[in-house]
Design a protein around this motif. Structure first.
Motif, PDB file in Angstrom:
ATOM      1  N   SER A 237      74.105  88.118  25.046  1.00 28.26           N
ATOM      2  CA  SER A 237      74.043  88.943  26.299  1.00 28.26           C
ATOM      3  C   SER A 237      73.096  90.139  25.864  1.00 28.26           C
ATOM      4  CB  SER A 237      75.383  89.154  26.974  1.00 28.26           C
ATOM      5  OG  SER A 237      76.022  89.999  25.870  1.00 28.26           O
ATOM      6  N   VAL A 238      72.958  90.432  24.991  1.00 26.58           N
ATOM      7  CA  VAL A 238      72.412  91.983  24.389  1.00 26.58           C
ATOM      8  C   VAL A 238      71.013  91.414  23.562  1.00 26.58           C
ATOM      9  CG1 VAL A 238      72.349  93.795  22.793  1.00 26.58           C
ATOM     10  CG2 VAL A 238      74.546  93.313  24.043  1.00 26.58           C
ATOM     11  N   LEU A 239      70.997  90.190  22.828  1.00 26.92           N
ATOM     12  CA  LEU A 239      69.985  89.604  22.481  1.00 26.92           C
ATOM     13  C   LEU A 239      68.645  89.493  23.267  1.00 26.92           C
ATOM     14  CD1 LEU A 239      68.577  88.727  19.929  1.00 26.92           C
ATOM     15  CD2 LEU A 239      69.584  86.443  20.429  1.00 26.92           C
ATOM     16  N   PHE A 240      68.922  88.835  24.350  1.00 25.00           N
ATOM     17  CA  PHE A 240      67.851  88.500  25.174  1.00 25.00           C
ATOM     18  C   PHE A 240      67.211  89.495  26.055  1.00 25.00           C
ATOM     19  CE2 PHE A 240      69.873  84.169  24.428  1.00 25.00           C
ATOM     20  CZ  PHE A 240      68.688  83.645  24.081  1.00 25.00           C
ATOM     21  N   PRO A 241      68.109  90.408  26.571  1.00 23.78           N
ATOM     22  CA  PRO A 241      67.352  91.694  27.064  1.00 23.78           C
ATOM     23  C   PRO A 241      66.593  92.558  26.063  1.00 23.78           C
ATOM     24  CG  PRO A 241      69.643  91.537  27.792  1.00 23.78           C
ATOM     25  CD  PRO A 241      69.469  90.578  26.774  1.00 23.78           C
ATOM     26  N   ALA A 242      67.147  92.485  24.875  1.00 23.53           N
ATOM     27  CA  ALA A 242      66.562  93.080  23.766  1.00 23.53           C
ATOM     28  C   ALA A 242      65.024  92.582  23.475  1.00 23.53           C
ATOM     29  CB  ALA A 242      67.275  93.419  22.344  1.00 23.53           C
ATOM     30  N   MET A 243      65.180  91.155  23.523  1.00 24.23           N
ATOM     31  CA  MET A 243      63.847  90.489  23.110  1.00 24.23           C
ATOM     32  C   MET A 243      62.972  90.610  24.176  1.00 24.23           C
ATOM     33  SD  MET A 243      65.451  86.986  21.433  1.00 24.23           S
ATOM     34  CE  MET A 243      63.955  86.177  21.330  1.00 24.23           C
ATOM     35  N   SER A 244      63.345  90.710  25.659  1.00 23.68           N
ATOM     36  CA  SER A 244      62.646  90.865  26.950  1.00 23.68           C
ATOM     37  C   SER A 244      62.015  92.267  26.694  1.00 23.68           C
ATOM     38  CB  SER A 244      63.557  90.854  27.887  1.00 23.68           C
ATOM     39  OG  SER A 244      64.022  89.655  28.265  1.00 23.68           O
ATOM     40  N   LEU A 245      62.558  93.587  26.338  1.00 22.90           N
ATOM     41  CA  LEU A 245      61.987  94.669  26.162  1.00 22.90           C
ATOM     42  C   LEU A 245      60.955  94.616  24.923  1.00 22.90           C
ATOM     43  CD1 LEU A 245      62.015  97.756  26.638  1.00 22.90           C
ATOM     44  CD2 LEU A 245      63.525  97.862  24.774  1.00 22.90           C
ATOM     45  N   SER A 246      61.112  93.951  23.736  1.00 27.19           N
ATOM     46  CA  SER A 246      60.229  93.726  22.902  1.00 27.19           C
ATOM     47  C   SER A 246      58.936  92.973  23.151  1.00 27.19           C
ATOM     48  CB  SER A 246      60.934  93.089  21.682  1.00 27.19           C
ATOM     49  OG  SER A 246      62.052  93.557  20.994  1.00 27.19           O
ATOM     50  N   LEU A 247      59.059  92.027  23.965  1.00 32.27           N
ATOM     51  CA  LEU A 247      58.056  91.311  24.421  1.00 32.27           C
ATOM     52  C   LEU A 247      57.161  91.782  25.570  1.00 32.27           C
ATOM     53  CD1 LEU A 247      59.537  87.762  24.590  1.00 32.27           C
ATOM     54  CD2 LEU A 247      57.691  88.677  23.018  1.00 32.27           C
ATOM     55  N   PHE A 248      57.775  92.842  26.281  1.00 27.78           N
ATOM     56  CA  PHE A 248      57.144  93.665  27.295  1.00 27.78           C
ATOM     57  C   PHE A 248      56.374  94.627  26.412  1.00 27.78           C
ATOM     58  CE2 PHE A 248      57.191  97.594  29.540  1.00 27.78           C
ATOM     59  CZ  PHE A 248      56.359  97.195  30.717  1.00 27.78           C
ATOM     60  N   ILE A 249      56.810  95.298  25.439  1.00 27.24           N
ATOM     61  CA  ILE A 249      55.842  96.158  24.760  1.00 27.24           C
ATOM     62  C   ILE A 249      55.050  95.597  24.021  1.00 27.24           C
ATOM     63  CG2 ILE A 249      56.158  97.742  22.430  1.00 27.24           C
ATOM     64  CD1 ILE A 249      59.030  98.328  23.311  1.00 27.24           C
ATOM     65  N   PHE A 250      55.131  94.277  23.280  1.00 34.18           N
ATOM     66  CA  PHE A 250      54.145  93.299  22.661  1.00 34.18           C
ATOM     67  C   PHE A 250      53.136  93.139  23.880  1.00 34.18           C
ATOM     68  CE2 PHE A 250      52.419  89.490  21.565  1.00 34.18           C
ATOM     69  CZ  PHE A 250      51.810  89.752  20.018  1.00 34.18           C
ATOM     70  N   GLY A 251      53.512  92.795  25.298  1.00 32.99           N
ATOM     71  CA  GLY A 251      52.660  92.507  26.296  1.00 32.99           C
ATOM     72  C   GLY A 251      51.626  93.466  26.596  1.00 32.99           C
ATOM     73  N   ILE A 252      52.010  94.742  26.459  1.00 30.30           N
ATOM     74  CA  ILE A 252      51.277  95.813  26.765  1.00 30.30           C
ATOM     75  C   ILE A 252      50.084  96.062  25.924  1.00 30.30           C
ATOM     76  CG2 ILE A 252      51.244  98.248  27.071  1.00 30.30           C
ATOM     77  CD1 ILE A 252      53.882  98.380  28.167  1.00 30.30           C
ATOM     78  N   GLY A 253      50.534  95.658  24.461  1.00 31.22           N
ATOM     79  CA  GLY A 253      49.482  95.656  23.448  1.00 31.22           C
ATOM     80  C   GLY A 253      48.350  94.518  23.802  1.00 31.22           C
ATOM     81  N   VAL A 254      48.971  93.398  24.106  1.00 28.98           N
ATOM     82  CA  VAL A 254      48.009  92.091  24.352  1.00 28.98           C
ATOM     83  C   VAL A 254      46.925  92.508  25.789  1.00 28.98           C
ATOM     84  CG1 VAL A 254      48.052  89.689  24.958  1.00 28.98           C
ATOM     85  CG2 VAL A 254      49.575  90.574  23.234  1.00 28.98           C
ATOM     86  N   GLY A 255      47.813  92.860  26.690  1.00 31.29           N
ATOM     87  CA  GLY A 255      46.923  93.240  27.970  1.00 31.29           C
ATOM     88  C   GLY A 255      46.001  94.462  27.569  1.00 31.29           C
ATOM     89  N   GLY A 256      46.261  95.334  26.844  1.00 32.07           N
ATOM     90  CA  GLY A 256      45.258  96.317  26.582  1.00 32.07           C
ATOM     91  C   GLY A 256      44.214  95.781  26.113  1.00 32.07           C
ATOM     92  N   GLU A 257      44.115  94.741  25.249  1.00 32.96           N
ATOM     93  CA  GLU A 257      42.878  94.099  24.374  1.00 32.96           C
ATOM     94  C   GLU A 257      42.036  93.459  25.477  1.00 32.96           C
ATOM     95  OE1 GLU A 257      44.033  92.505  20.115  1.00 32.96           O
ATOM     96  OE2 GLU A 257      44.627  91.150  21.754  1.00 32.96           O
ATOM     97  N   TYR A 258      42.644  93.177  26.559  1.00 36.10           N
ATOM     98  CA  TYR A 258      41.622  92.409  27.493  1.00 36.10           C
ATOM     99  C   TYR A 258      40.345  93.281  27.712  1.00 36.10           C
ATOM    100  CZ  TYR A 258      44.617  88.420  27.599  1.00 36.10           C
ATOM    101  OH  TYR A 258      45.259  87.228  27.151  1.00 36.10           O
ATOM    102  N   PRO A 259      40.617  94.514  28.426  1.00 32.82           N
ATOM    103  CA  PRO A 259      39.435  95.473  28.643  1.00 32.82           C
ATOM    104  C   PRO A 259      38.835  96.048  27.670  1.00 32.82           C
ATOM    105  CG  PRO A 259      41.584  96.301  29.140  1.00 32.82           C
ATOM    106  CD  PRO A 259      41.773  95.090  28.995  1.00 32.82           C
TER     107      PRO A 259
END
Length: 188
Positions: free
Chosen positions: A118-140
């Motif tokens: 119940s704590v693991l998956f929200p923490a993973m979601s936050l981690s993937l959100f941060i990772f996604g910001i980096g990935v999205g920044g690469e596109y432009p």
């Protein structure tokens, strides 16, 4: 006027440059696509979580994918705007830092929080959100880089064609004129 090799934005070894870009893309893809393949393992490890007794399964698993997509969109807008101000190199450093931080945070959360889903998956979601910001920044950033390289290639091709045309014109003007009426009239 030709550019000196140190001023050229093209890499000295294009194959090596392609290798680094390919490894980066592989790393991103591996992390993002491995989330989908881990669901059966998570269902076996955390049956109470995915059956709905301990945590919400529709929120648990789907939030991982949604957070990545949301992070990519935020990264495109925010880091694209920031890179327009601070420059593409600094923007690339920011994206690499965010992706590294998100990956490290994902690893740490999966190691230390695995006993509490119940704590693991929200923490993973936050981690993937941060990772996604980096990935999205690469596109432009990569789009503007690719555009500049394409324009450089087009300009280099035009310059080569112009030099080739100039050489042909020099050859044509230096050859003797045969069967030319002006030349025949001048000889009379």
């Amino acid at each position: 006027m030709a550019e000196s090799p140190s001023q050229s934005p093209m890499p000295a070894r294009p194959n090596q440059s392609a290798l680094w870009h390919g490894l980066g893309l592989f790393g991103e893809s591996y992390l993002l696509f491995s989330i989908g393949t881990l669901r059966p393992i998570w269902e076996a490890l955390y049956p109470d979580c995915f059956s709905g007794e301990e945590c919400r399964p529709w929120l648990t698993f789907k939030s991982l994918g949604y957070c990545v997509v949301l992070g990519v969109m935020v990264g495109m807008i925010v880091i694209g705007s920031i890179a327009g101000t601070v420059g593409r190199r600094s923007g690339s450093i920011i994206t690499a830092t965010l992706m590294s931080f998100g990956s490290i945070l994902l690893t740490i959360s999966s190691i230390f929080l695995s006993s509490s889903p119940s704590v693991l998956f929200p923490a993973m979601s936050l981690s993937l959100f941060i990772f996604g910001i980096g990935v999205g920044g690469e596109y432009p950033l990569s789009a503007s880089s690719a555009s500049e390289r394409a324009m450089l290639n087009i300009n280099n091709r035009r310059l080569e064609e112009k030099e080739e045309l100039n050489e042909k014109m020099k050859i044509a003007l230096n050859t003797p004129l045969k069967n030319n009426r002006l030349a025949q009239n001048a000889a009379k």
